[in-house]
Design a protein around this motif. Sequence first.
Motif, short mmCIF file in Angstrom:
data_model
loop_
_atom_site.label_atom_id
_atom_site.label_comp_id
_atom_site.label_asym_id
_atom_site.label_seq_id
_atom_site.Cartn_x
_atom_site.Cartn_y
_atom_site.Cartn_z
N UNK A 77 -9.20 6.29 -9.44
CA UNK A 77 -10.41 6.13 -8.62
C UNK A 77 -11.26 4.99 -9.17
N UNK A 78 -11.22 4.84 -10.50
CA UNK A 78 -12.02 3.81 -11.15
C UNK A 78 -11.37 2.43 -10.96
N UNK A 79 -10.06 2.41 -10.99
CA UNK A 79 -9.34 1.14 -10.79
C UNK A 79 -8.50 1.26 -9.51
N UNK A 80 -9.17 1.19 -8.35
CA UNK A 80 -8.43 1.43 -7.09
C UNK A 80 -7.31 0.42 -6.88
N UNK A 81 -7.38 -0.71 -7.60
CA UNK A 81 -6.33 -1.72 -7.46
C UNK A 81 -4.96 -1.15 -7.83
N UNK A 82 -4.98 -0.11 -8.66
CA UNK A 82 -3.71 0.44 -9.11
C UNK A 82 -2.99 1.22 -8.01
N UNK A 83 -3.77 1.67 -7.02
CA UNK A 83 -3.18 2.45 -5.94
C UNK A 83 -2.05 1.66 -5.25
N UNK A 84 -2.20 0.34 -5.22
CA UNK A 84 -1.19 -0.53 -4.63
C UNK A 84 0.19 -0.24 -5.21
N UNK A 85 0.23 -0.14 -6.55
CA UNK A 85 1.51 0.08 -7.22
C UNK A 85 2.08 1.45 -6.87
N UNK A 86 1.19 2.43 -6.80
CA UNK A 86 1.63 3.80 -6.49
C UNK A 86 2.24 3.83 -5.08
N UNK A 87 1.51 3.24 -4.13
CA UNK A 87 2.00 3.21 -2.74
C UNK A 87 3.32 2.45 -2.65
N UNK A 88 3.36 1.35 -3.36
CA UNK A 88 4.53 0.47 -3.31
C UNK A 88 5.79 1.21 -3.78
#
Lengths: 306, 465
Positions: B392-403
Motif C-alpha cells: 500500500x505504501x509502495x503501490x508501484x510494486x503492485x505492477x509486478x504482482x499483477x504481471x
Amino acid sequence: MPTAPHTAPHPRRRHRWGEHGLAWAFLLPSLVVFVLFIGYPLGRTLYLSAHANDLFGAPSRYVGWQHYTDLLTSADFRRTLVTTALFTLLTVVPGVLGALVLVLLLENRIRGVRLLRSAFALPFAFSVASASVVFAVFFNPASGVINGLLSHLGLGPVGWLTDDRYALVSVAATTVWMSLGYNVLVLSAGVGSIPGELLEAARLDGASGLRLARSITVPMLGPHLFFLTVVSTVHSLQSFGQIHILTKGGPDGATRTLVYSVYEKAFAYGSSDFGTASAQAVVLLVVVLACTAVQFGVLERKVHYA
Amino acid sequence: MKKSARALAALLVAGLTLTACSSGDSTSGSGGGSTDAAAPGAQALDQAGGVTIVEFWHSMTGKNADVLTGLVDQFNAAHQGKIQIKAEFQGKYDELVAKYKASVQQKGTPALVQVYDIGTRFMIDSKQTVPAQAFADKDGYSLDDLDPNIRNYYSVGGKLAAMPFNSSMPVLYLNTDAFKEAGLDPAKPPTTLAELGDLAQKLTKKDANGQTVRYGFGAAIYGWFVEQLLAESGTMYCDQDNGRSNKAGKAVFDSAQGARIVQWWADLVKNGYAANTGRVTDDAQAAFKSGTVAMHLESTGVLRGYTEAAKFTVGTAAFPKVTASDQGGPVIGGASLWISGPGHSDAEKRAAWEFEKFLTSPEQQAAWHTGTGYFPVNRKSLDDPKDKEWVAKYPQFQTAIDQLKATKPAPATAGCLLGVMPQARKGVETAIEQTIKGSKTAQQALTDAAKELQPAIDSYNSSVG
C-alpha cells in the motif's frame, strides 16, 4: 689432488666456500618466495595453456599447442592485440611526456610552486577503483559532467564510453591521469638531483628556457625518463581495474585489452576457459618481455648516466 | 616386506578411488532426477549431536545483505546448539560461480550456495547438489505455496532442482512528471514496443541549441531485457523448448522476433530518442534517477532505491510486449539456493534444508520482500498484513504482482536452460552494440552471435556428456 684430504683445505678456498654458503643463505628467503610466487604460477600457467578444461575449469586433457594456434588464427585475438598496442601507446606517451612538460613548467620560479607540485602528484594517492568510479561519473553520456559542459558550448553529447570511436581514448585518458602523479613525482626527484653547478654554468653561458631544458634538464633526466617508460609500459600492459569499471571491455570489444581478455576467458560469463586464458597470459608475458627487451636495447643506449 | 607394503598401499589407494567413484555415482543424476536416497530425513540431525555448521555462500550486498544477515541470525537463535548457518559473501553472482567452480576442484564446496538464475543448467550438470524436490518428497513437504512461475523456472522434468529464494522481475519505470510535462497521461503507459517508441519520441526534449536534455527512453545494454521481451512474445531463446524438454543444443535468439527487438532498440538510439549508457547498469540507473531518461527498463529490485533518490514521482507499468497479440509474460530472474551433496554429511544437508524451508516460509519471505523489493517466492507472503501494508505504501510494486499473476507457466516464460547462458547473454549484448553502431543489421549481428556461441555450447555439452 689425491694428497689433499690429509692436509687442511687451503684457507682461501675454505673462506670462499663459506662466503658462497653465506650468500646462498641470504638469498634463500627471496629464492623461496620467487619459486613459490613466480616460478610455480608460471609453470602452472604453461601447463594449463596446453590443456583443455572440464566443467569446473580443471585441466582435463592435453591439447598441445592447440590454444596457441587457435589464438593466432582468431580475428578477435588479433583485434585484442591491436587494442592493447594502441592502449599502451595512448597511455605511455602522453603519461611520460605530459609529466615531463609539467615538471619543466614547474621549474619556473613562480609563486606557489610547491603547492602545484603536490597537487600534480596527488593522483598517485588515488586507488584505481576510486579514480575509475569518479571518471565513470564524468563520462556518463546522459548525466555526466563532461557532456554537461559540452552542451553549454552547444556541442555533444558524446558517448565517451559507449561509442567505440571514443571509448579507448577515454579509458586511456583516465589511465594517463592516474599515472601522472607518480610520473611527476619521479621526474621532480630527478630534476632535484641535477647538480646545481651544471644549470648555473649553462645559465652563465646564456642558456635559458627551452634551450636549458633541451640541452641540460632533459638529457640529465634520461635515466628517469627511461625508467618511467619501461615501468609505464609494463603497467599499461597490465591495466585492468579502469577497463573493468569503465567499459567492461566494450562497446563491442573496443576496449578489450590482453589482460581483460584473459579475465573474460577465465572468470567472466562463467566460461572457466582457463586453457585459452593461460595461453593468452603466456602471450602477454612474451609481449611484456619483448617490449622491455626492445626498450633496453634501443632506448637505453641513448640514456646518459651522470 | 617393502614390496608387500607397497602392494598394500596400492590396494588401499585403489579401494579409496573405487569408493569415491561409487559415492559419486549415488549422488549424480541430480536436478530433478530420482535421487531421493540422497536426501537424508529429519533423524540425520538428531543422530549428529552437537552443532551442525552450514557454510552458506551468497552474493547479496548493501541493504539486501543486511536483511539476509537478520534472517540468518533469527534462524541461528531458534536453532541454538543444533544448527549454525555461517553466511559468507563471495562476490557478485559471476564471481561466486567462479569461486564455486574452484571449490569443486578442491573438493571444498559450501554446504549451501546461492546461484543466479542463468547458472541453473550448470548447477544441475555439476552433479554436486541434492535437488530440493528430493527433500520435499522425503518429508512429504508441500511446495505448492511457491509461486508457480518461479517454481517453473527452477524445475526440470517437473521436479524442483533448487529452492528459489530471491526473485525479481523487470518492469517499465516511468518519470510521471515528464509525462505530465509532455501532456501525456502516465496512467496510460505504453504496452508494446511500437507504443513505447512513439512515446519515447514525444518525451524527448531538446533545448534551444538543439541539444537533447531528456531522452524518451533509456536502458542498460543488458541481455536480460532481450530475454524478457522474447518471453513476452512467447518466443524461445534456445532449442528443445528452451532446454526444458531436453538438453538445449542451440541458441535460437536470432529469430525474426529477436532481430525485431534488437533493431527496435538500436533505431531508437540512432534516432536520438533513447540514451545509450552502455552495459553498466549503474549508469543507466543514474540517467533515470537524474531525470535525463523518461522511460526505463529495470528490475523490481531497485524500486526502493528509485523512490528514495528521484526528485520526481516514479511510476511503474507492466514490462512491454513486442506486439499487442503477445501471449507470453516475463521470466522470473534472481537466484536460488542449492544444497551440496558430495563431501557433506547428512546432518549438513539436512540443516541446509531446514534453513531453506525457513527462508521460504510466508513470514520470512514477507520480511525479505518488504526489506529488499525482491518478489516473494511464497504466494502466501502477499497475504501477510505487514506485506500488504508495504505494498500500500509502495503501490508501484503492485505492477509486478499483477504481471506475475497474469503469466501462465510455459516454456517461453520459464526461460532458457543453457549451460553457457552467461556467454549467450554476452553475445546478445555485443549484437545490440553492433546494431547501434550500424556495423551490422540486427539480424546479421544476432546470427553471428549465435554462430560464435555454438562451439561453446558444443564443448559444454560434450564435457557434460
